[in-house]
Design a protein around this motif. Structure first.
Motif, PDB file in Angstrom:
ATOM      1  N   VAL A  14     -18.993   1.749  86.268  1.00  0.00           N
ATOM      2  CA  VAL A  14     -18.832   3.263  86.259  1.00  0.00           C
ATOM      3  C   VAL A  14     -17.113   3.029  86.755  1.00  0.00           C
ATOM      4  O   VAL A  14     -17.270   4.396  85.365  1.00  0.00           O
ATOM      5  N   ALA A  15     -16.692   2.672  87.196  1.00  0.00           N
ATOM      6  CA  ALA A  15     -15.264   3.236  87.576  1.00  0.00           C
ATOM      7  C   ALA A  15     -14.333   2.454  86.089  1.00  0.00           C
ATOM      8  O   ALA A  15     -13.448   3.679  85.613  1.00  0.00           O
ATOM      9  N   LEU A  16     -15.102   1.458  85.518  1.00  0.00           N
ATOM     10  CA  LEU A  16     -14.299   0.833  84.586  1.00  0.00           C
ATOM     11  C   LEU A  16     -14.452   1.720  83.320  1.00  0.00           C
ATOM     12  O   LEU A  16     -12.835   2.035  82.613  1.00  0.00           O
ATOM     13  N   ALA A  17     -15.761   2.597  83.341  1.00  0.00           N
ATOM     14  CA  ALA A  17     -15.916   3.169  81.795  1.00  0.00           C
ATOM     15  C   ALA A  17     -14.751   4.640  82.485  1.00  0.00           C
ATOM     16  O   ALA A  17     -14.131   4.842  81.309  1.00  0.00           O
ATOM     17  N   VAL A  18     -14.753   4.687  84.171  1.00  0.00           N
ATOM     18  CA  VAL A  18     -14.783   6.005  84.039  1.00  0.00           C
ATOM     19  C   VAL A  18     -12.898   6.132  83.726  1.00  0.00           C
ATOM     20  O   VAL A  18     -12.208   6.786  82.733  1.00  0.00           O
ATOM     21  N   LEU A  45     -10.579   7.635  80.725  1.00  0.00           N
ATOM     22  CA  LEU A  45      -9.548   9.145  80.960  1.00  0.00           C
ATOM     23  C   LEU A  45      -7.949   8.184  80.317  1.00  0.00           C
ATOM     24  O   LEU A  45      -7.363   9.352  79.572  1.00  0.00           O
ATOM     25  N   LYS A  46      -8.146   7.253  80.561  1.00  0.00           N
ATOM     26  CA  LYS A  46      -6.706   6.971  78.864  1.00  0.00           C
ATOM     27  C   LYS A  46      -7.180   7.308  77.548  1.00  0.00           C
ATOM     28  O   LYS A  46      -6.802   7.705  77.330  1.00  0.00           O
ATOM     29  N   TRP A  47      -8.373   7.265  77.531  1.00  0.00           N
ATOM     30  CA  TRP A  47      -9.104   7.731  76.052  1.00  0.00           C
ATOM     31  C   TRP A  47      -8.655   9.838  75.729  1.00  0.00           C
ATOM     32  O   TRP A  47      -7.813   9.564  74.983  1.00  0.00           O
ATOM     33  N   LEU A  48      -8.545  10.358  76.695  1.00  0.00           N
ATOM     34  CA  LEU A  48      -8.082  11.156  77.320  1.00  0.00           C
ATOM     35  C   LEU A  48      -6.775  11.500  77.471  1.00  0.00           C
ATOM     36  O   LEU A  48      -5.872  12.598  77.587  1.00  0.00           O
ATOM     37  N   ASP A  49      -6.197  10.531  77.474  1.00  0.00           N
ATOM     38  CA  ASP A  49      -4.120  10.832  77.806  1.00  0.00           C
ATOM     39  C   ASP A  49      -3.887  10.551  78.994  1.00  0.00           C
ATOM     40  O   ASP A  49      -3.197  11.452  79.357  1.00  0.00           O
ATOM     41  N   LEU A  79       6.848  -0.566  79.144  1.00  0.00           N
ATOM     42  CA  LEU A  79       6.522  -2.337  80.051  1.00  0.00           C
ATOM     43  C   LEU A  79       5.299  -1.836  81.281  1.00  0.00           C
ATOM     44  O   LEU A  79       4.717  -2.452  81.628  1.00  0.00           O
ATOM     45  N   ALA A  80       5.592  -1.026  82.088  1.00  0.00           N
ATOM     46  CA  ALA A  80       4.794  -0.352  82.695  1.00  0.00           C
ATOM     47  C   ALA A  80       3.661   0.094  82.409  1.00  0.00           C
ATOM     48  O   ALA A  80       2.886  -0.733  82.841  1.00  0.00           O
ATOM     49  N   HIS A  81       3.528   0.200  80.905  1.00  0.00           N
ATOM     50  CA  HIS A  81       2.536   0.646  80.981  1.00  0.00           C
ATOM     51  C   HIS A  81       1.822  -0.390  79.853  1.00  0.00           C
ATOM     52  O   HIS A  81       0.350  -0.638  80.435  1.00  0.00           O
ATOM     53  N   ARG A  82       2.313  -1.402  79.881  1.00  0.00           N
ATOM     54  CA  ARG A  82       2.119  -2.776  78.876  1.00  0.00           C
ATOM     55  C   ARG A  82       1.177  -3.465  80.699  1.00  0.00           C
ATOM     56  O   ARG A  82       0.225  -3.822  79.950  1.00  0.00           O
ATOM     57  N   TYR A 109      -5.640  -3.729  83.585  1.00  0.00           N
ATOM     58  CA  TYR A 109      -6.630  -3.339  83.319  1.00  0.00           C
ATOM     59  C   TYR A 109      -7.972  -4.243  82.898  1.00  0.00           C
ATOM     60  O   TYR A 109      -8.306  -4.600  82.946  1.00  0.00           O
ATOM     61  N   VAL A 110      -7.210  -4.747  80.619  1.00  0.00           N
ATOM     62  CA  VAL A 110      -8.146  -6.402  80.154  1.00  0.00           C
ATOM     63  C   VAL A 110      -8.173  -6.987  81.680  1.00  0.00           C
ATOM     64  O   VAL A 110      -9.868  -7.462  81.080  1.00  0.00           O
ATOM     65  N   ALA A 111      -7.438  -7.739  82.643  1.00  0.00           N
ATOM     66  CA  ALA A 111      -7.731  -8.506  83.058  1.00  0.00           C
ATOM     67  C   ALA A 111      -8.505  -8.516  83.962  1.00  0.00           C
ATOM     68  O   ALA A 111      -9.816  -9.567  84.060  1.00  0.00           O
ATOM     69  N   VAL A 112      -8.812  -7.233  84.535  1.00  0.00           N
ATOM     70  CA  VAL A 112     -10.059  -6.602  85.780  1.00  0.00           C
ATOM     71  C   VAL A 112     -10.733  -6.644  84.948  1.00  0.00           C
ATOM     72  O   VAL A 112     -11.894  -6.936  85.569  1.00  0.00           O
ATOM     73  N   GLY A 113     -11.576  -6.082  83.548  1.00  0.00           N
ATOM     74  CA  GLY A 113     -12.355  -6.104  82.735  1.00  0.00           C
ATOM     75  C   GLY A 113     -13.034  -7.418  82.942  1.00  0.00           C
ATOM     76  O   GLY A 113     -14.568  -7.745  82.373  1.00  0.00           O
ATOM     77  N   ALA A 114     -12.148  -8.412  82.090  1.00  0.00           N
ATOM     78  CA  ALA A 114     -12.444  -9.533  82.255  1.00  0.00           C
ATOM     79  C   ALA A 114     -12.904 -10.358  83.153  1.00  0.00           C
ATOM     80  O   ALA A 114     -14.173 -11.066  83.117  1.00  0.00           O
ATOM     81  N   LEU A 115     -12.413 -10.031  83.751  1.00  0.00           N
ATOM     82  CA  LEU A 115     -13.176 -10.585  85.487  1.00  0.00           C
ATOM     83  C   LEU A 115     -14.729 -10.490  85.733  1.00  0.00           C
ATOM     84  O   LEU A 115     -15.367 -10.557  86.678  1.00  0.00           O
ATOM     85  N   TYR A 116     -15.022  -9.029  85.565  1.00  0.00           N
ATOM     86  CA  TYR A 116     -15.921  -8.415  85.402  1.00  0.00           C
ATOM     87  C   TYR A 116     -16.854  -8.996  84.379  1.00  0.00           C
ATOM     88  O   TYR A 116     -18.221  -9.159  84.983  1.00  0.00           O
ATOM     89  N   ILE A 117     -16.234  -8.854  83.845  1.00  0.00           N
ATOM     90  CA  ILE A 117     -17.314  -9.383  82.328  1.00  0.00           C
ATOM     91  C   ILE A 117     -18.258 -11.004  83.285  1.00  0.00           C
ATOM     92  O   ILE A 117     -19.189 -10.869  83.688  1.00  0.00           O
TER      93      ILE A 117
END
Length: 347
Positions: free
Chosen positions: A154-158, A162-166, A183-186, A192-200
């Motif tokens: 749920v946290a990752l989806a939220v 939020l990112k999609w809503l900018d 660079l900060a945004h990257r 975020y992607v790494a956390v998502g991969a760990l979650y999966i």
């Protein structure tokens, strides 16, 4: 005038926030850091209390230690152990790092802390005032980790929404140069992607190979959590060094002094980082069956020292700023000031 009227008048006079936005944010981060220190002290107190009442499983006199702090899950320390790890994990996630890398490292460590709590070590140990068995270990893991995976999903989806809503922003516009902002945004996105991969990966292992998950998840999460904590401390040491270097260069450029240089305060983050990296090499060769508890105890002590130092440094600023570092260079070490810069209060 009755107490009811007095309360009503007080409520009418105290509309809105009692302090400025900046003061509220700084105080919130200040108390989050302090809570981390208190939680570690509470865990230590629970373990020492248990030690005072402990004995070997087979009987006999004399106190004893479990082979690891994690093994205290099977003693009366259990509730404090689980509660402290969950609370520390949430605090690590909630706290914003002074750099994007520190924020990513703290987030990873915070995500792994509840896994360490909810998947207890398979090694019960032989020491305790009361020892529970592992009969319900699998059932407990199934229930608690299922809830944890749902919360994390749920946290990752939220966050994705939020990112999609900018909505989220790494820093306010104009605070950083466009190149640094990008660079900060990257970095934040990679984190975020790494956390998502760990979650999966964790979800797949939990669903497809439960015996392996139950056997390995605890120590895998614990070792990785400490690794990310060490990376956060190293990042702090590097960031503090370069922030201080920038401050000193600006101060030298604007100074009309005779050119003499004041002694540089020790970079305490670098000392703690070096000790953390050296700890496994110093402990493992001689600690025998108790190497896990020695490693954990030393690293947790250094972790607490890190938070004490960072809390002191960032007491008035929340995050590391050149102004905050300048204050640490100018003021004697001791109790931090209580003034907090607000929108119209320059530090």
């Amino acid at each position: 005038m009755g107490i009811g009227n007095q309360l009503r008048e007080w409520a009418e006079r105290n509309v809105g926030a009692a302090e400025s936005d900046d003061a509220v944010v700084v105080k919130t981060t200040r108390y989050l850091r302090l809570s981390m220190i208190v939680l570690v002290i509470g865990l230590a107190a629970a373990i020492l209390t248990e030690y005072s009442k402990s004995h070997l499983k087979g009987g006999g006199s004399g106190h004893c230690w479990q082979p690891s702090i994690s093994a205290y899950y099977y003693t009366p320390v259990q509730l404090v152990f689980v509660g402290a790890l969950v609370a520390i994990g949430i605090t690590l996630i909630v706290l914003k790092g002074s750099t994007e890398l520190e924020d990513v490292f703290l987030n990873f460590a915070g995500i792994l802390a509840p896994v360490v709590a909810f998947v207890p070590t398979p090694n019960v140990g032989e020491c305790g005032s009361v020892l529970t068995d592992t009969a319900n270990r699998g059932v407990n893991i199934s229930n608690n980790v299922t809830a944890l995976l749902i919360m994390a999903g749920v946290a990752l989806a939220v966050l994705a929404l939020l990112k999609w809503l900018d909505q989220p922003a790494t820093s306010p516009p104009g605070l950083k140069a466009p190149k640094d902002e990008a660079l900060a945004h990257r970095i934040a996105m990679v984190g975020y992607v790494a956390v998502g991969a760990l979650y999966i990966a964790a979800l797949a292992l939990f669903l497809l190979n439960r015996p392996l998950f139950n056997a390995k998840a605890h120590w895998g999460a614990a070792i990785t959590m400490f690794a990310f904590i060490i990376l956060a401390v190293i990042n702090n040491a590097i960031n503090f060094y370069f922030t201080r270097k920038q401050v000193e260069a600006e101060r030298a450029a604007n100074s009309t002094a005779d050119g003499s240089k004041a002694a540089k305060p020790l970079n305490r983050y670098a000392v703690i980082a070096a000790l953390m990296v050296a700890t496994p090499f110093a402990v493992v060769p001689w600690a025998g069956d108790y190497k896990a508890i020695w490693l954990e105890a030393i690293l947790i002590t250094l972790f607490t020292a890190f938070w004490v130092i960072q809390t002191q440094e960032l007491w008035n600023h929340g995050l590391r700023t050149p102004e905050g570092v300048l204050a640490t260079l100018q003021e004697p070490q001791g109790a931090p000031r209580n003034d907090i810069p607000g929108p119209d209060h320059a530090p």
